[in-house]
Design a protein around this motif. Structure first.
Motif, PDB file in Angstrom:
ATOM      1  N   SER A   1       2.931  23.027  96.834  1.00 49.07           N
ATOM      2  CA  SER A   1       4.200  22.286  97.238  1.00 49.07           C
ATOM      3  C   SER A   1       5.428  22.799  96.457  1.00 49.07           C
ATOM      4  O   SER A   1       5.405  23.598  95.552  1.00 49.07           O
ATOM      5  CB  SER A   1       3.815  20.800  97.050  1.00 49.07           C
ATOM      6  OG  SER A   1       3.929  20.472  95.615  1.00 49.07           O
ATOM      7  N   GLY A   2       6.535  22.043  96.636  1.00 48.29           N
ATOM      8  CA  GLY A   2       7.568  22.530  96.166  1.00 48.29           C
ATOM      9  C   GLY A   2       8.542  23.699  96.887  1.00 48.29           C
ATOM     10  O   GLY A   2       9.699  24.166  96.255  1.00 48.29           O
ATOM     11  N   ARG A   3       8.050  24.073  97.737  1.00 48.76           N
ATOM     12  CA  ARG A   3       8.856  25.316  98.516  1.00 48.76           C
ATOM     13  C   ARG A   3       9.459  25.147  99.811  1.00 48.76           C
ATOM     14  O   ARG A   3       9.713  25.857 100.559  1.00 48.76           O
ATOM     15  CB  ARG A   3       7.875  26.459  98.572  1.00 48.76           C
ATOM     16  CG  ARG A   3       7.107  27.232  97.584  1.00 48.76           C
ATOM     17  CD  ARG A   3       6.179  28.325  97.592  1.00 48.76           C
ATOM     18  NE  ARG A   3       4.902  27.984  98.120  1.00 48.76           N
ATOM     19  CZ  ARG A   3       4.039  27.697  97.602  1.00 48.76           C
ATOM     20  NH1 ARG A   3       4.067  27.759  96.174  1.00 48.76           N
ATOM     21  NH2 ARG A   3       2.837  27.419  98.145  1.00 48.76           N
TER      22      ARG A   3
ATOM     23  N   ALA B   1       2.378  21.539 101.508  1.00 43.96           N
ATOM     24  CA  ALA B   1       1.015  22.368 101.350  1.00 43.96           C
ATOM     25  C   ALA B   1       0.664  22.887 102.445  1.00 43.96           C
ATOM     26  O   ALA B   1       0.145  24.064 102.849  1.00 43.96           O
ATOM     27  CB  ALA B   1       0.034  21.609 100.678  1.00 43.96           C
ATOM     28  N   ALA B   2       1.052  22.144 103.827  1.00 42.72           N
ATOM     29  CA  ALA B   2       0.671  22.785 105.068  1.00 42.72           C
ATOM     30  C   ALA B   2       1.638  23.715 105.551  1.00 42.72           C
ATOM     31  O   ALA B   2       1.524  24.273 106.687  1.00 42.72           O
ATOM     32  CB  ALA B   2       0.819  21.374 106.176  1.00 42.72           C
ATOM     33  N   GLY B   3       2.733  24.291 104.701  1.00 47.88           N
ATOM     34  CA  GLY B   3       3.619  25.381 105.125  1.00 47.88           C
ATOM     35  C   GLY B   3       4.928  25.008 105.857  1.00 47.88           C
ATOM     36  O   GLY B   3       5.562  25.839 106.519  1.00 47.88           O
ATOM     37  N   PHE B   4       5.234  23.592 105.803  1.00 47.80           N
ATOM     38  CA  PHE B   4       6.706  23.319 106.366  1.00 47.80           C
ATOM     39  C   PHE B   4       7.739  23.401 105.261  1.00 47.80           C
ATOM     40  O   PHE B   4       7.557  22.979 104.056  1.00 47.80           O
ATOM     41  CB  PHE B   4       6.619  21.685 106.818  1.00 47.80           C
ATOM     42  CG  PHE B   4       5.709  21.574 107.936  1.00 47.80           C
ATOM     43  CD1 PHE B   4       6.203  21.595 109.143  1.00 47.80           C
ATOM     44  CD2 PHE B   4       4.291  21.030 107.742  1.00 47.80           C
ATOM     45  CE1 PHE B   4       5.187  21.417 110.325  1.00 47.80           C
ATOM     46  CE2 PHE B   4       3.557  20.800 108.760  1.00 47.80           C
ATOM     47  CZ  PHE B   4       3.794  21.091 110.069  1.00 47.80           C
ATOM     48  N   ASP B   5       8.548  24.083 105.711  1.00 47.00           N
ATOM     49  CA  ASP B   5       9.753  24.849 104.684  1.00 47.00           C
ATOM     50  C   ASP B   5      11.099  23.783 104.927  1.00 47.00           C
ATOM     51  O   ASP B   5      11.873  24.030 103.988  1.00 47.00           O
ATOM     52  CB  ASP B   5      10.211  26.140 104.862  1.00 47.00           C
ATOM     53  CG  ASP B   5      10.672  26.436 106.120  1.00 47.00           C
ATOM     54  OD1 ASP B   5      10.219  25.680 107.102  1.00 47.00           O
ATOM     55  OD2 ASP B   5      11.401  27.396 106.436  1.00 47.00           O
ATOM     56  N   VAL B   6      11.168  23.100 105.597  1.00 48.91           N
ATOM     57  CA  VAL B   6      12.103  22.160 106.039  1.00 48.91           C
ATOM     58  C   VAL B   6      11.780  20.400 106.392  1.00 48.91           C
ATOM     59  O   VAL B   6      10.818  20.393 107.227  1.00 48.91           O
ATOM     60  CB  VAL B   6      13.377  22.387 106.971  1.00 48.91           C
ATOM     61  CG1 VAL B   6      14.164  21.305 107.005  1.00 48.91           C
ATOM     62  CG2 VAL B   6      13.848  23.798 106.860  1.00 48.91           C
ATOM     63  N   ILE B   7      12.234  19.592 105.480  1.00 41.13           N
ATOM     64  CA  ILE B   7      11.668  18.467 105.683  1.00 41.13           C
ATOM     65  C   ILE B   7      12.723  17.480 105.740  1.00 41.13           C
ATOM     66  O   ILE B   7      13.551  17.524 104.986  1.00 41.13           O
ATOM     67  CB  ILE B   7      10.543  17.818 104.324  1.00 41.13           C
ATOM     68  CG1 ILE B   7       9.454  18.932 104.553  1.00 41.13           C
ATOM     69  CG2 ILE B   7      10.144  16.224 104.634  1.00 41.13           C
ATOM     70  CD1 ILE B   7       8.564  18.558 103.218  1.00 41.13           C
ATOM     71  N   PHE B   8      12.732  16.669 106.942  1.00 44.13           N
ATOM     72  CA  PHE B   8      13.776  15.563 107.239  1.00 44.13           C
ATOM     73  C   PHE B   8      13.025  14.152 107.000  1.00 44.13           C
ATOM     74  O   PHE B   8      11.897  14.028 107.506  1.00 44.13           O
ATOM     75  CB  PHE B   8      14.190  15.396 108.538  1.00 44.13           C
ATOM     76  CG  PHE B   8      15.190  16.624 108.815  1.00 44.13           C
ATOM     77  CD1 PHE B   8      15.621  17.617 107.808  1.00 44.13           C
ATOM     78  CD2 PHE B   8      15.506  17.039 110.417  1.00 44.13           C
ATOM     79  CE1 PHE B   8      16.352  18.615 108.330  1.00 44.13           C
ATOM     80  CE2 PHE B   8      16.364  18.003 110.614  1.00 44.13           C
ATOM     81  CZ  PHE B   8      16.985  18.994 109.517  1.00 44.13           C
ATOM     82  N   ILE B   9      13.763  13.306 105.921  1.00 40.87           N
ATOM     83  CA  ILE B   9      13.039  12.121 105.844  1.00 40.87           C
ATOM     84  C   ILE B   9      14.163  11.145 106.449  1.00 40.87           C
ATOM     85  O   ILE B   9      15.171  10.794 105.995  1.00 40.87           O
ATOM     86  CB  ILE B   9      13.184  11.893 104.349  1.00 40.87           C
ATOM     87  CG1 ILE B   9      12.201  12.859 103.471  1.00 40.87           C
ATOM     88  CG2 ILE B   9      12.422  10.294 104.020  1.00 40.87           C
ATOM     89  CD1 ILE B   9      12.103  12.647 102.236  1.00 40.87           C
ATOM     90  N   GLU B  10      13.909  10.522 107.574  1.00 42.12           N
ATOM     91  CA  GLU B  10      14.633   9.389 108.257  1.00 42.12           C
ATOM     92  C   GLU B  10      14.400   8.136 107.841  1.00 42.12           C
ATOM     93  O   GLU B  10      13.416   7.723 107.942  1.00 42.12           O
ATOM     94  CB  GLU B  10      14.500   9.601 109.840  1.00 42.12           C
ATOM     95  CG  GLU B  10      15.397   8.604 110.685  1.00 42.12           C
ATOM     96  CD  GLU B  10      15.002   8.424 111.847  1.00 42.12           C
ATOM     97  OE1 GLU B  10      15.661   7.503 112.757  1.00 42.12           O
ATOM     98  OE2 GLU B  10      13.942   8.751 112.450  1.00 42.12           O
ATOM     99  N   THR B  11      15.340   7.514 106.917  1.00 45.56           N
ATOM    100  CA  THR B  11      15.121   6.147 106.424  1.00 45.56           C
ATOM    101  C   THR B  11      15.107   5.067 107.322  1.00 45.56           C
ATOM    102  O   THR B  11      15.518   5.247 108.701  1.00 45.56           O
ATOM    103  CB  THR B  11      16.128   5.917 105.354  1.00 45.56           C
ATOM    104  OG1 THR B  11      17.254   5.550 105.962  1.00 45.56           O
ATOM    105  CG2 THR B  11      16.095   7.039 104.489  1.00 45.56           C
TER     106      THR B  11
ATOM    107  N   GLN C   1      17.218  22.715  90.475  1.00 46.43           N
ATOM    108  CA  GLN C   1      16.084  22.679  89.617  1.00 46.43           C
ATOM    109  C   GLN C   1      16.062  21.444  88.675  1.00 46.43           C
ATOM    110  O   GLN C   1      15.063  20.667  88.559  1.00 46.43           O
ATOM    111  CB  GLN C   1      15.761  23.965  88.757  1.00 46.43           C
ATOM    112  CG  GLN C   1      14.514  24.247  88.359  1.00 46.43           C
ATOM    113  CD  GLN C   1      13.566  24.137  89.602  1.00 46.43           C
ATOM    114  OE1 GLN C   1      13.756  24.850  90.461  1.00 46.43           O
ATOM    115  NE2 GLN C   1      12.302  23.574  89.348  1.00 46.43           N
ATOM    116  N   ARG C   2      17.247  21.288  88.112  1.00 41.33           N
ATOM    117  CA  ARG C   2      17.590  19.980  87.306  1.00 41.33           C
ATOM    118  C   ARG C   2      17.322  18.826  87.993  1.00 41.33           C
ATOM    119  O   ARG C   2      16.551  17.864  87.447  1.00 41.33           O
ATOM    120  CB  ARG C   2      18.930  20.027  86.552  1.00 41.33           C
ATOM    121  CG  ARG C   2      19.337  20.952  85.550  1.00 41.33           C
ATOM    122  CD  ARG C   2      20.308  20.599  84.963  1.00 41.33           C
ATOM    123  NE  ARG C   2      21.567  20.410  85.591  1.00 41.33           N
ATOM    124  CZ  ARG C   2      22.526  21.309  86.153  1.00 41.33           C
ATOM    125  NH1 ARG C   2      22.328  22.353  85.833  1.00 41.33           N
ATOM    126  NH2 ARG C   2      23.447  20.642  86.901  1.00 41.33           N
TER     127      ARG C   2
END
Length: 366
Positions: free
Chosen positions: A86-88, A179-189, A302-303
């Motif tokens: 993760s983290g990428r 981990a599944a390879g998604f490089d852009v993640i949108f979180i709709e609240t 990173q911070r």
């Protein structure tokens, strides 16, 4: 669903079962036996997730979101094994007032992002009813085009009483999607207004979606969600609403200039767009890339990730302590007694809570 016996003493849990005392219809196929569902092992989950299998990823998220104690250990093991992968990704939180067009906006810009070669995951948080505790989970219905894109994964989840506009396990779901390879993640609240701040502690960029007429300069300078936004987009800037959107853009830009400079040293920008006419979307995405380059160069990116990791460490500790406390047999045995005493005014709620905690932790507070 209740189990009822038919005239032969056999139990049925199908929709054909009727009220108790009424003769049940005969079984259509007396030789039918319900197949026992295969319970996947952790290795099988990991193989599917790392291979980008959407079905396995969805099942893993369901396991992580489960409240059943027997699912907890396996869910934690899956999360731990996904952490090195993760983290990428780029995590973008998208919020706004109800009716601002968040789902339509995400479909429009998400389709554009996917066409740029990215793998996009959309985590849509749906508000849960305070009465029935249920959720509609209808965000995928609004994203008719995006849901058919093979490069996009859309996962609606109920808020389930969690505050801050996110679900209980949104943070863990992000890890699984990365981990599944998604490089852009949108979180709709969920879109509840000024209180949606929890999402800010799990994303790299916070985008606030507004509409013309949602407020003036005074509304804009109110502390809360406005000062957390890294970017503001005035949606529905089309037709006769274009002029009002331009005025709103000027209002919000003036309000943002009154805020102190954020820790990122990035001055938030304000854009206008139309999710229906697909205008202004490329400018918004270019602004996202500018923000990521800027914060990556000055070290803030990173911070911020390190600060978020520390925050979620304490959140995990709090959740584990809370779960263990209420499942403790001695606490469960006494808490009902204390509730009656509080309701009868024989003991204050503060004293009752303190005594329960003292019994649980021993010498706490001494």
């Amino acid at each position: 669903m209740e189990h009822y016996e038919d005239i032969h003493g056999r139990e049925h849990d199908s929709a054909l079962a009727v009220n108790r005392g009424v003769e049940q219809p005969p079984v259509v196929n007396p030789y039918f036996r319900r197949a026992k569902r295969h319970r996947m092992t952790t290795d099988e989950y990991m193989q599917g997730i790392l291979a980008g299998n959407i079905t396995v990823l969805s099942q893993a998220i369901t396991l992580v979101e489960s409240l059943l104690p027997e699912h907890y250990a396996q869910a934690q093991e899956i999360i731990e094994r996904c952490l090195p992968h993760s983290g990428r990704s780029v995590r973008i939180g998208i919020t706004g007032v109800p009716g601002a067009g968040k789902s339509t906006f995400i479909e429009a810009i998400g389709d554009m992002v996917a066409n740029l070669g990215h793998k996009l995951s959309v985590l849509a948080i749906d508000p849960s009813s305070e009465r029935s505790k249920g959720s509609i989970l209808g965000d995928k219905t609004r994203m008719e085009t995006l849901v058919h894109n093979p490069s996009v994964f859309i996962r609606p989840s109920p808020s389930a009483g969690s505050l801050g506009g996110v679900a209980r396990k949104t943070r863990e779901t992000i890890i699984l999607c990365e981990a599944a390879g998604f490089d852009v993640i949108f979180i709709e609240t969920v879109g509840v207004g000024q209180s949606e701040t929890a999402v800010h502690s799990m994303v790299d960029m916070f985008l606030l979606l507004q509409i013309a007429g949602a407020g003036d300069e005074l509304q804009g300078i109110k502390r809360g969600i406005m000062e957390m936004a890294d970017m503001i987009a005035i949606n529905k800037a089309d037709g006769g609403n274009q002029q009002r959107a331009d005025v709103a853009r000027s209002h919000f830009a003036n309000a943002l200039n009154l805020f102190p400079m954020p820790d990122s040293q990035w001055r938030p920008r304000v854009y206008t767009c139309s999710s229906v006419e697909h205008t202004g979307l490329s400018e918004i995405w270019n602004g996202v890339e500018d923000f990521l380059k800027f914060t990556g160069k000055n070290g803030y990116f990173q911070r911020n990730r390190h600060r978020q990791a520390k925050y979620w460490m304490y959140e995990t500790i709090d959740e584990a302590l809370r779960e263990h406390f209420y499942r403790n047999e001695e606490v469960a045995a006494r808490i009902g007694e204390f509730e009656k005493m509080v309701l009868a005014d024989r003991k204050s709620s503060f004293v009752a809570a303190r005594e329960l905690l003292n019994d649980y932790f021993g010498k706490i507070g001494k």
